[in-house]
Design an enzyme around this catalytic site. Structure first.
Site: not given
Ligand code: GAR
Length: 186
Positions: A13, A85, A102
């Site tokens: 997203s 990583l 994050h």
């Molecule tokens: C987001 O909330 C991002 O902050 C998190 O994954 C989600 C991805 O959402 N990232 C982490 O947790 C990294 N440690 P999306 O696929 O809907 O963009």
């Protein structure tokens, strides 16, 4: 024309929101390319819908220096829900050019294994009154580079993982593109 590379492992997203934000600003002409480690990730479908190239990578490829040839010289590299990583050869090659988002107020709830709903679950378990987002430069450790932006939201008694995730995504969708625009204009 500037070029932005996005790495994503999940629903995508943020990737979609960033791409659409820049499409609404045609004066900023940017070429996007998405890399994923997960062929089943939602980001693959989103890219198909947006007609943006989405390239599947495996770990050996990502950890090998020759991957730099494939990436070339983008103006910015964005980790938008990317779970691997980043290897040191890559971080050293792109100093201050890789940013990560994050879903918490780092240094809280960062590090290996802390991603997505696991973060929200910990926030709820600890009865924190606030949570939020952190956008930071990427170094060789999970979630530890220089912080560029944080934004907060309240955690209420009746919040659950789903409602917190929604609040945090709302912050991400608001602030991430704005910060990216500032960085590529600098
Ligand atoms: C987001 O909330 C991002 O902050 C998190 O994954 C989600 C991805 O959402 N990232 C982490 O947790 C990294 N440690 P999306 O696929 O809907 O963009």
């Amino acid at each position: 024309m500037k070029r932005i590379v996005i790495f994503a492992s999940g629903s995508g997203s943020n990737a979609e929101n960033i791409i659409e934000y820049f499409w609404r600003r045609p004066s900023l002409s940017i070429q996007f390319e998405v890399y994923t480690n997960n062929e089943k990730a939602g980001v693959v479908d989103r890219c198909r819908k947006l007609h943006i190239p989405c390239i599947l990578i495996d770990k050996d490829q990502f950890n090998d220096k020759s991957f730099l040839e494939m990436i070339g010289n983008p103006d910015l590299i964005i980790l938008a829900g990317f779970l691997w990583l980043v290897p040191s050869y890559f971080v050293n090659h792109f100093t201050d050019k890789i940013i990560n988002i994050h879903p918490a107020l780092l240094p809280l709830y960062g590090g290996k294994g802390m991603y997505g709903d696991k973060v929200h679950q910990s926030v709820l378990k600890n009865k924190d009154l606030q949570t939020g987002i952190t956008i930071h430069f990427v170094n060789e450790k999970y979630d530890e580079g220089k912080i560029l932006l944080q934004a907060r939201c309240d955690v209420n008694e009746n919040d659950d993982i789903e409602s917190l995730s929604k609040k945090v995504h709302k912050l991400e969708h608001t602030y991430f593109p704005i910060l990216i625009e500032q960085l590529i204009n600098d």
